[in-house]
Design an enzyme around this catalytic site. Structure first.
Site, short mmCIF file in Angstrom:
data_model
loop_
_atom_site.label_atom_id
_atom_site.label_comp_id
_atom_site.label_asym_id
_atom_site.label_seq_id
_atom_site.Cartn_x
_atom_site.Cartn_y
_atom_site.Cartn_z
N ASP A 168 0.94 -1.29 0.12
CA ASP A 168 0.10 0.11 0.01
C ASP A 168 0.73 1.28 -0.08
O ASP A 168 0.42 2.20 0.50
CB ASP A 168 -1.05 -0.09 1.09
CG ASP A 168 -1.97 -1.07 1.08
OD1 ASP A 168 -2.08 -1.74 0.21
OD2 ASP A 168 -2.74 -1.16 2.01
N LYS A 219 -6.93 -5.15 -2.99
CA LYS A 219 -7.66 -5.51 -1.90
C LYS A 219 -8.64 -4.44 -1.25
O LYS A 219 -8.25 -3.19 -1.62
CB LYS A 219 -6.65 -5.94 -0.72
CG LYS A 219 -6.12 -4.81 -0.12
CD LYS A 219 -5.08 -5.27 0.78
CE LYS A 219 -4.18 -4.21 1.39
NZ LYS A 219 -5.01 -3.04 2.09
N CYS A 256 -2.21 -2.70 7.57
CA CYS A 256 -2.05 -3.58 6.46
C CYS A 256 -0.59 -4.38 6.37
O CYS A 256 -0.99 -5.59 5.99
CB CYS A 256 -2.29 -2.94 5.28
SG CYS A 256 -4.06 -2.09 5.08
#
Ligand code: VGL
Ligand code: ZN
Length: 335
Positions: free
Chosen positions: A85, A206, A251
């Site tokens: 990310d 995701k 994450c």
């Protein structure tokens, strides 16, 4: 002793088949020539295999590994570097880590990651992206779109960023609220422009279901749906997962936990991570260590990937995997 070390080093390159390797290896360490390795013989092999400047092969590890293996299996590690990310919204955009409680600068991970991409011979590189629709359940802006449970302490009209609310569902869903971020096909969801994109890299999105958040790059938060990640890793026969990126305590942490749950030897590259909350980062770190991951500096990664450094906790994970595989075969679950 020096001879043994040399033997084990050349043997890693020399043999294609594991069986061939095992025969040669057992032959070398089998001092009493009975065709198998007893604890003493096996310990000698372990001392030669698990050489590390940072970890000591204590009797605890020797015993655990010995008990898990009933013959010597040595796997050649295959590495994957998972960059979690590193997207505009987390660095300079709507959910910039600078504005989060820890006040960390996500941009600092970029040179560290770029340097690893330039210098470490990873077998596979994967970039993940948080990838949400406009009506996503995690956005504080959307909190009035779904009914909250009667017991939910926070009322919709008072809800603010970082509050944890409970939506009625079904299914009932506990959710931490975040500012709107990483909306699909917007600038905020793009990877940061300074991040290098490696050749032949893979990409995993995701969080695209409106009704469930997905912190981990493997599963959504309810473990109802899976991304392609584990298939990609399996296809490349990955054994070792190196994780970095943002946010450490969200994450990156969830991805590392699920990596361990899948049996991957899991290495978190700490100076290539930045997070939301200092206490949560410390908790994530401790839980990861307790679960068998290792946490390293980026300067240690190359030696681990090339096999020059073989941290003992990773050896224990391998032994556990071999023991589990054998158990599944013995129970007829896997043929
Ligand atoms: C993340 C909060 C919400 C992350 C994603 O990438 O760590 N954190 N969505
Ligand atoms: Zn998100």
């Amino acid at each position: 002793m020096a001879n043994d070390k040399k033997f084990i080093e050349t043997v890693f390159e020399k043999f294609e088949s594991l069986d061939e390797f095992n025969r040669e290896c057992i032959g070398h360490y089998d001092a009493d020539r009975d065709g198998k390795l007893n604890f003493k013989e096996c310990s000698k092999l372990m001392e030669d295999v698990f050489q590390s400047k940072t970890y000591t092969l204590t009797p605890y590890y020797m015993e655990q590994i010995f008990n898990l293996l009933d013959e010597d299996k040595t796997m050649k590690p295959v590495s994957a570097f998972i960059i979690v990310d590193v997207q505009n919204d987390f660095i300079t955009g709507s959910m910039s880590l600078l504005k989060c409680p820890a006040g960390q600068d996500g941009e600092e991970v970029i040179p560290v990651i770029n340097n690893l991409l330039d210098t470490v011979p990873f077998d596979l590189i994967v970039y993940t992206k948080d990838w949400h629709p406009e009506d996503h359940i995690s956005f504080v802006e959307n909190v009035t779109q779904r009914p909250l449970t009667r017991n939910c302490k926070v009322k919709a009209e008072d809800a603010k960023v970082y509050d944890v609310v409970e939506f009625d569902g079904p299914p009932r869903t506990e959710q931490k609220l975040w500012p709107k971020h990483c909306v699909t096909n917007t600038w905020g969801s793009e990877l940061h422009p300074d991040l290098k994109i490696a050749k032949n890299a893979q990409f995993v999105n995701k969080g695209h279901h409106s009704e469930v958040d997905s912190y981990s790059a493997f599963w959504d938060n309810n473990k109802l749906s899976q991304t392609e990640l584990v298939k990609i890793l399996a296809k490349h026969k990955v054994t070792d997962v190196f994780v970095c990126g943002v946010a450490y305590d969200i994450c990156v942490g969830y991805t590392a936990f699920h990596s361990l749950e899948h049996g991957f030897r899991t290495i978190l590259v700490e100076d290539a991570c930045r997070g939301v909350d200092v206490k949560a980062i410390e908790e994530t770190k401790q839980k990861l260590l307790d679960s068998g991951a290792i946490i390293v500096k980026s300067s240690q990664v190359n030696a681990i990937v090339t096999g020059e450094d073989r941290p003992t906790p990773l050896g224990l994970q391998t032994a556990k995997n071999v023991a589990l595989a054998r158990e599944l075969v013995n129970r007829g679950i896997v043929k």
